[in-house]
Design a protein around this motif. Structure first.
Motif: not given
Length: 581
Positions: A372-377, A384-388
């Protein structure tokens, strides 16, 4: 005056690998031994075949008719003989088959009589229908029928026509080479599109890593003398070639998901589509070929002009595939799909054949847990929020994934590219989308079956009610007829000593008078008694008549006669003995 450019959220900068395939000009491909032309090559309905096995076809002849407005026709890529119309393996990672027409070329490459249209005198709807029948679709990857996009929207006019020459995907250079070598013809198609859309301005967006293409297009614009058309170099950043991202960069307009860009006065087309429209309207040529980049694990990467239906391995052989080749990818490394076989056909969506090997594309490292580092977002161009979405997709909680706007994902691969845990996020999103679509189809099928069942019950109940009403009406008519018929006068009987009429009538105090039956009741009783009498007679006849006695031998007949005689003798009453004298 320099135009102000805007930025879109996210994006990445992967290695481009474009220089290898731009050193040589576009080359034609020799005719293959066979052409396998799928009938379904674009978004929308499945075109129906117009030819049969054994038919002789000519180059450019229509072999598949558009199935409604959301469809596009399919044509023969060369002259020859139709050898098969059967399901064939398609260039799709699923490995599924679809109906295709197999043509054996005759070597003459002879054109059919081309249908032309006068763009100056034809109405916009006639031109759109012509483009549909010419098989023109978007060549930027979406393969959406172009005639449907050539509508200006509710207002009837368009402010900005955006032409996509960004070509942001690594390895792919077919649009780059098209703009370098055929800018004049491409520009003529753009001018026609502008007239159909009544656009005020045209913006051609080209990434700044293609300076030769930018210069060629700007020179073609200056040569044409057209005003309101501008070729703009935009910053190189993947995925700047996405329609919404390019519109954002050039105009600053953000088109929300689920809405049309024409509602905001903008429409976007690929440069390859503009060239195909010019070929169709100016030369009468339907879409039977396209430019394809062949690159990757080959000795001589290059761009080729390929007839649709040509096997991919036939094209790759020209570029010299290396011995360790283990895969073909249609498209680029970010959004491309691995092919199920080497000999699948080139279709309208094939902009690149990326030849892969274990050295060029090593196996991915093992997937690790999401931190859940947030790099994808940060990298997501759709904000979007890909990790979610990943967590809910992995748990198969598809409803929650949709709450995080799963279908806004353009599957560009930026999130997977930057993920430190090496999670193939796009694969999870594709899985979730396919599951949701499957469940929607199943729900629609169940709803349809339920509606049919309920309608069947309704129809049966309606038929029963109608039948009952008819029977009731018939009975009422019968009763009315019996009631209205004149009654026959009773015949007086001659009284006898034994008859009831000869007896004195009882007094009122002795016995009450019997109620007199109505004429209808009397008729009904008579019918019932007659029916009962017929039944008794039929029963008696059935009991008396012997069965299976038609083909008896003489001995059996004699035995039966003897038995009947004994029965008759036994049935006679015994004679009393005579009295003694």
């Amino acid at each position: 005056m320099l135009r102000k450019l805007f930025k879109f959220h996210g994006g990445v900068k992967p290695a481009t690998h474009k220089e290898q395939s731009t050193t040589a000009p576009i080359a034609p491909v020799p005719m293959p031994d066979r052409l396998v032309i799928p009938l379904h090559q674009s978004v929308g309905g499945h075109p129906r075949p117009l030819v049969q096995v054994g038919d002789k076809v000519l180059k450019g002849q229509r072999i598949g008719a558009a199935d409604g407005q959301l469809s596009a026709a399919v044509h023969a890529s060369t002259s020859g003989t139709v050898r098969a119309i059967a399901p064939t393996l398609m260039p799709h990672t699923s490995g599924l088959t679809a109906l295709a027409v197999t043509i054996e070329p005759d070597g003459e490459d002879r054109w059919c009589e081309l249908e032309r249209i006068d763009v100056r005198s034809a109405s916009p709807d006639e031109i759109r229908d012509y483009l549909r029948d010419a098989g023109i679709v978007g060549l930027g990857g979406a393969v959406f029928p172009s005639h449907l996009k050539l509508k200006p929207g509710k207002s009837g006019t368009l402010k900005t026509l955006v032409i996509n020459g960004a070509e942001c995907e690594p390895f792919i250079t077919c649009d780059d080479m098209l703009m370098r070598e055929r800018a004049d013809a491409m520009l003529q198609g753009i001018i026609t599109m502008r007239q159909l859309l009544q656009a005020e301005e045209v913006l051609i967006g080209i990434e700044d890593n293609k300076p030769q293409a930018v210069a060629a297009v700007q020179a073609a614009i200056q040569k044409s003398g057209e005003s309101g058309i501008e070729a703009i170099a935009i910053p190189t950043r993947y995925p700047a070639g996405g329609a919404k991202q390019l519109i954002r960069v050039l105009t600053g307009i953000e088109v929300p998901h689920g809405q049309r860009s024409t509602d905001y006065g903008v429409q976007c087309f690929n440069v390859g589509t503009a060239f195909a429209i010019h070929e169709a309207l100016s030369l009468g040529r339907p879409m039977i070929q396209r430019l394809v980049t062949v690159t990757g694990n080959v000795n001589a990467p290059r761009n080729y002009e390929v007839l649709l239906g040509t096997p991919m391995d036939h094209v790759v052989r020209l570029a010299g595939a290396r011995p360790d080749t283990d895969r073909y990818i249609m498209g680029g490394p970010m959004m491309g799909a691995r092919m199920p076989a080497f000999d699948v056909p080139v279709v309208k969506a094939t902009n690149c054949i990326l030849v892969g090997s274990p050295a060029l594309f090593p196996p991915p490292p093992p997937e690790m847990p999401c931190i859940r580092c947030g790099e994808c977002a940060k990298a997501c161009p759709a904000d979007l929020a890909p990790f979610e979405m990943y967590w809910h997709s992995r748990a198969k909680n598809f409803g929650k994934a949709q709450e995080y706007h799963l279908f806004d994902c353009i599957e560009c691969g930026c999130c997977s590219f930057v993920c430190p845990s090496r999670i193939p996020l796009v694969d999870y999103f594709r899985f979730s989308k396919s599951e949701i679509w499957t469940r929607e189809r199943e729900k629609d099928a169940a709803d349809t079956a339920r509606d049919r069942f309920e309608f069947k019950n309704f129809r049966q109940e309606r038929e029963k009610q109608e039948k009952a009403e008819k029977l009731a009406a018939k009975a009422a008519a019968t009763r009315e007829k019996v009631a209205t018929e004149p009654k026959a006068a009773p015949t007086p009987a001659t009284p006898t000593a034994a008859s009831p009429a000869a007896q004195p009538a009882p007094t009122a105090a002795a016995a009450p008078a019997a109620p007199t039956a109505t004429g209808a009741d009397a008729a009904k009783k008579a019918l019932i008694e007659a029916a009962m009498e017929r039944a008794r007679q039929q029963k008696a006849q059935a009991a008396a008549a012997p069965k299976n006695t038609e083909n008896l031998s003489p001995e059996a007949q004699a035995e039966i006669a003897e038995i009947d005689a004994r029965r008759a003798a036994a049935a006679k009453p015994a004679t009393p003995p005579a009295p003694d004298a």
